[in-house]
Design a protein around this motif. Structure first.
Motif, PDB file in Angstrom:
ATOM      1  N   HIS A 260      16.966  -3.411  -5.885  1.00 19.39           N
ATOM      2  CA  HIS A 260      15.531  -3.957  -6.566  1.00 19.39           C
ATOM      3  C   HIS A 260      14.435  -3.141  -5.684  1.00 19.39           C
ATOM      4  O   HIS A 260      14.480  -2.960  -4.500  1.00 19.39           O
ATOM      5  CB  HIS A 260      15.582  -5.274  -6.756  1.00 19.39           C
ATOM      6  CG  HIS A 260      16.528  -5.933  -7.460  1.00 19.39           C
ATOM      7  ND1 HIS A 260      17.473  -6.634  -7.156  1.00 19.39           N
ATOM      8  CD2 HIS A 260      16.505  -5.980  -9.058  1.00 19.39           C
ATOM      9  CE1 HIS A 260      18.216  -6.907  -8.245  1.00 19.39           C
ATOM     10  NE2 HIS A 260      17.714  -6.688  -9.444  1.00 19.39           N
ATOM     11  N   PRO A 261      13.333  -3.021  -6.617  1.00 21.53           N
ATOM     12  CA  PRO A 261      12.189  -2.387  -5.609  1.00 21.53           C
ATOM     13  C   PRO A 261      11.481  -3.112  -4.172  1.00 21.53           C
ATOM     14  O   PRO A 261      11.812  -4.287  -4.103  1.00 21.53           O
ATOM     15  CB  PRO A 261      11.130  -2.284  -6.850  1.00 21.53           C
ATOM     16  CG  PRO A 261      11.755  -2.528  -8.095  1.00 21.53           C
ATOM     17  CD  PRO A 261      13.076  -3.549  -7.559  1.00 21.53           C
ATOM     18  N   THR A 262      11.079  -2.325  -3.723  1.00 23.50           N
ATOM     19  CA  THR A 262      10.202  -2.825  -2.415  1.00 23.50           C
ATOM     20  C   THR A 262       8.817  -2.589  -2.677  1.00 23.50           C
ATOM     21  O   THR A 262       8.608  -1.629  -2.915  1.00 23.50           O
ATOM     22  CB  THR A 262      10.556  -2.279  -1.017  1.00 23.50           C
ATOM     23  OG1 THR A 262      12.143  -2.573  -0.766  1.00 23.50           O
ATOM     24  CG2 THR A 262       9.635  -2.692  -0.008  1.00 23.50           C
ATOM     25  N   VAL A 263       8.080  -3.618  -2.523  1.00 19.60           N
ATOM     26  CA  VAL A 263       6.527  -3.526  -3.088  1.00 19.60           C
ATOM     27  C   VAL A 263       5.894  -3.765  -1.819  1.00 19.60           C
ATOM     28  O   VAL A 263       5.759  -4.946  -1.228  1.00 19.60           O
ATOM     29  CB  VAL A 263       6.154  -4.522  -4.183  1.00 19.60           C
ATOM     30  CG1 VAL A 263       4.664  -4.388  -4.555  1.00 19.60           C
ATOM     31  CG2 VAL A 263       6.995  -4.075  -5.335  1.00 19.60           C
ATOM     32  N   LYS A 264       4.957  -2.981  -1.097  1.00 26.85           N
ATOM     33  CA  LYS A 264       4.396  -3.102  -0.012  1.00 26.85           C
ATOM     34  C   LYS A 264       3.017  -3.983  -0.268  1.00 26.85           C
ATOM     35  O   LYS A 264       2.580  -4.045  -1.228  1.00 26.85           O
ATOM     36  CB  LYS A 264       4.210  -1.797   0.775  1.00 26.85           C
ATOM     37  CG  LYS A 264       5.551  -1.255   1.020  1.00 26.85           C
ATOM     38  CD  LYS A 264       5.118   0.153   2.105  1.00 26.85           C
ATOM     39  CE  LYS A 264       6.423   0.799   2.404  1.00 26.85           C
ATOM     40  NZ  LYS A 264       6.296   1.889   3.273  1.00 26.85           N
ATOM     41  N   ASN A 265       2.291  -4.112   1.114  1.00 29.01           N
ATOM     42  CA  ASN A 265       1.207  -4.747   1.120  1.00 29.01           C
ATOM     43  C   ASN A 265       0.144  -4.202   0.278  1.00 29.01           C
ATOM     44  O   ASN A 265      -0.002  -3.095  -0.009  1.00 29.01           O
ATOM     45  CB  ASN A 265       0.627  -4.823   2.561  1.00 29.01           C
ATOM     46  CG  ASN A 265       1.524  -5.438   3.367  1.00 29.01           C
ATOM     47  OD1 ASN A 265       2.526  -6.283   2.938  1.00 29.01           O
ATOM     48  ND2 ASN A 265       1.209  -5.283   4.586  1.00 29.01           N
ATOM     49  N   ASN A 266      -0.621  -5.163  -0.391  1.00 30.08           N
ATOM     50  CA  ASN A 266      -1.684  -4.890  -1.331  1.00 30.08           C
ATOM     51  C   ASN A 266      -1.846  -4.050  -2.540  1.00 30.08           C
ATOM     52  O   ASN A 266      -2.506  -3.674  -3.148  1.00 30.08           O
ATOM     53  CB  ASN A 266      -2.837  -4.133  -0.238  1.00 30.08           C
ATOM     54  CG  ASN A 266      -3.274  -4.919   0.722  1.00 30.08           C
ATOM     55  OD1 ASN A 266      -3.659  -6.136   0.798  1.00 30.08           O
ATOM     56  ND2 ASN A 266      -3.125  -4.176   2.063  1.00 30.08           N
ATOM     57  N   ALA A 267      -0.486  -4.095  -2.879  1.00 31.93           N
ATOM     58  CA  ALA A 267      -0.032  -3.390  -4.306  1.00 31.93           C
ATOM     59  C   ALA A 267      -0.470  -4.305  -5.351  1.00 31.93           C
ATOM     60  O   ALA A 267      -0.488  -5.272  -5.440  1.00 31.93           O
ATOM     61  CB  ALA A 267       1.385  -3.040  -4.346  1.00 31.93           C
ATOM     62  N   LEU A 268      -0.534  -3.332  -6.568  1.00 28.80           N
ATOM     63  CA  LEU A 268      -1.135  -4.155  -7.838  1.00 28.80           C
ATOM     64  C   LEU A 268      -0.152  -3.608  -8.873  1.00 28.80           C
ATOM     65  O   LEU A 268       0.048  -2.369  -9.048  1.00 28.80           O
ATOM     66  CB  LEU A 268      -2.712  -3.911  -8.118  1.00 28.80           C
ATOM     67  CG  LEU A 268      -3.025  -4.659  -9.520  1.00 28.80           C
ATOM     68  CD1 LEU A 268      -4.663  -4.910  -9.436  1.00 28.80           C
ATOM     69  CD2 LEU A 268      -2.928  -3.854 -10.669  1.00 28.80           C
ATOM     70  N   ILE A 269       0.487  -4.586  -9.796  1.00 23.80           N
ATOM     71  CA  ILE A 269       1.449  -4.113 -10.684  1.00 23.80           C
ATOM     72  C   ILE A 269       0.837  -4.597 -12.001  1.00 23.80           C
ATOM     73  O   ILE A 269       1.053  -5.903 -11.932  1.00 23.80           O
ATOM     74  CB  ILE A 269       2.884  -4.390 -10.473  1.00 23.80           C
ATOM     75  CG1 ILE A 269       3.308  -3.627  -9.189  1.00 23.80           C
ATOM     76  CG2 ILE A 269       3.806  -3.791 -11.655  1.00 23.80           C
ATOM     77  CD1 ILE A 269       4.798  -4.104  -8.811  1.00 23.80           C
ATOM     78  N   ALA A 270       0.497  -3.755 -12.985  1.00 23.63           N
ATOM     79  CA  ALA A 270      -0.247  -4.344 -14.148  1.00 23.63           C
ATOM     80  C   ALA A 270       0.566  -4.968 -15.234  1.00 23.63           C
ATOM     81  O   ALA A 270       1.919  -4.498 -15.193  1.00 23.63           O
ATOM     82  CB  ALA A 270      -1.464  -3.367 -14.496  1.00 23.63           C
TER      83      ALA A 270
ATOM     84  N   GLY B 135       4.250   1.848  -2.735  1.00 26.63           N
ATOM     85  CA  GLY B 135       3.511   2.033  -1.634  1.00 26.63           C
ATOM     86  C   GLY B 135       2.327   0.823  -1.209  1.00 26.63           C
ATOM     87  O   GLY B 135       1.970   0.461  -2.367  1.00 26.63           O
ATOM     88  N   GLU B 136       1.832   0.965   0.000  1.00 20.94           N
ATOM     89  CA  GLU B 136       0.767   0.089   0.297  1.00 20.94           C
ATOM     90  C   GLU B 136      -0.492   0.346  -0.292  1.00 20.94           C
ATOM     91  O   GLU B 136      -0.966   1.558  -0.564  1.00 20.94           O
ATOM     92  CB  GLU B 136       0.526   0.187   2.092  1.00 20.94           C
ATOM     93  CG  GLU B 136      -0.606  -0.683   2.192  1.00 20.94           C
ATOM     94  CD  GLU B 136      -0.440  -0.846   3.883  1.00 20.94           C
ATOM     95  OE1 GLU B 136      -1.405  -1.562   4.445  1.00 20.94           O
ATOM     96  OE2 GLU B 136       0.620  -0.450   4.586  1.00 20.94           O
ATOM     97  N   SER B 137      -1.238  -0.489  -1.055  1.00 22.71           N
ATOM     98  CA  SER B 137      -2.451  -0.397  -1.720  1.00 22.71           C
ATOM     99  C   SER B 137      -2.152   0.470  -2.939  1.00 22.71           C
ATOM    100  O   SER B 137      -2.972   1.085  -3.501  1.00 22.71           O
ATOM    101  CB  SER B 137      -3.444   0.068  -0.804  1.00 22.71           C
ATOM    102  OG  SER B 137      -3.762  -0.897   0.093  1.00 22.71           O
ATOM    103  N   ALA B 138      -0.975   0.729  -3.505  1.00 20.81           N
ATOM    104  CA  ALA B 138      -0.879   1.665  -4.496  1.00 20.81           C
ATOM    105  C   ALA B 138      -0.957   0.559  -5.918  1.00 20.81           C
ATOM    106  O   ALA B 138      -0.930  -0.842  -5.894  1.00 20.81           O
ATOM    107  CB  ALA B 138       0.609   1.958  -4.522  1.00 20.81           C
ATOM    108  N   LYS B 139      -1.387   1.207  -6.957  1.00 20.74           N
ATOM    109  CA  LYS B 139      -1.297   0.670  -8.269  1.00 20.74           C
ATOM    110  C   LYS B 139      -0.608   1.134  -9.542  1.00 20.74           C
ATOM    111  O   LYS B 139      -0.196   2.296  -9.276  1.00 20.74           O
ATOM    112  CB  LYS B 139      -2.915   0.832  -8.917  1.00 20.74           C
ATOM    113  CG  LYS B 139      -4.067  -0.042  -8.119  1.00 20.74           C
ATOM    114  CD  LYS B 139      -5.344   0.164  -8.846  1.00 20.74           C
ATOM    115  CE  LYS B 139      -6.433  -0.662  -8.314  1.00 20.74           C
ATOM    116  NZ  LYS B 139      -7.495  -0.728  -9.103  1.00 20.74           N
TER     117      LYS B 139
END
Length: 220
Positions: free
Chosen positions: A119-129, A141-145
């Protein structure tokens, strides 16, 4: 950090991210995303002690009450904000960092019956809409959208914006991406391509019309 301070921190995130939040009582009693995170902490504590059955029971009760399914084995950092939350699925080997925002209908899932980290790894400050599907042992990645409705099957770099099916990077400027609720304003590469093709068709139609007009005058 004590349990009460952690719960207060979780509620503070709601006020930061949701303009509809009004009071701590309202947030504490009515926000399903908050309830799902709190339930997961209890389930995860049992899971780490290898009390898998109790952990799964807690997670399934939470799913029934909130509409959010978080496997008790998932590792979740601080200040996770799940907005609305209905239909959110977070798989067993997911790892979610701090200050992550997830909207309704998001799936952080696997791609098959593979073993191990799937399963995925979601780094800090990411946003998944809204409605995004992030599948497999990949890293956001970090701060990714990740844009609404996207299907992401490959790693997303830090500070990048991904949209489409399959997801493609459409923005990466090396600076921190703002964490806000304006995911409806993300660029649409499919729409942009269709617009480009339509302009090409219009130009060709114009050229054909000119050729026909020239041929008509030549005959006359």
């Amino acid at each position: 950090m004590g349990i009460w301070k952690r719960m207060r921190e979780d509620m503070d995130v709601v006020f930061e991210q949701d303009p509809a939040a009004r009071t701590y009582i309202e947030v504490c009693l009515t926000y399903s995303g908050l309830h799902a995170v709190w339930s997961h902490r209890i389930a995860h504590a049992f899971y780490k002690r290898r009390m898998f059955f109790i952990a799964r029971v807690i997670s399934q009760v939470s799913r029934f009450l909130t509409g959010i399914e978080i496997h008790p084995g998932a590792i979740i950092g601080r200040r996770l904000f799940i907005d609305h939350g209905m239909g959110v699925v977070i798989g067993e080997t997911c790892e979610i960092g701090d200050n992550v925002t997830i909207f309704q209908g998001v799936t952080l899932g696997g791609t098959g019956k593979e073993k191990g980290k799937r399963h995925p790894t979601v780094k800090n400050n990411a946003l998944i809409a809204t409605g995004a599907k992030v599948l497999g042992s990949i890293t956001i990645g970090e701060s990714a959208k990740v844009g609404g409705g996207s299907v992401v099957l490959r790693d997303v770099p830090d500070h990048a914006t991904v949209v489409g099916v399959p997801g493609k990077v459409v923005k990466q400027n090396g600076e921190k991406v703002r964490r806000d609720l304006d995911h409806h304003k993300m660029p649409d590469p499919v729409s942009n391509r269709c617009e480009y093709l339509q302009n090409e068709i219009d130009a060709l139609k114009g050229e054909i019309a000119e050729l026909k007009e020239g041929k008509k005058h030549h005959v006359d």
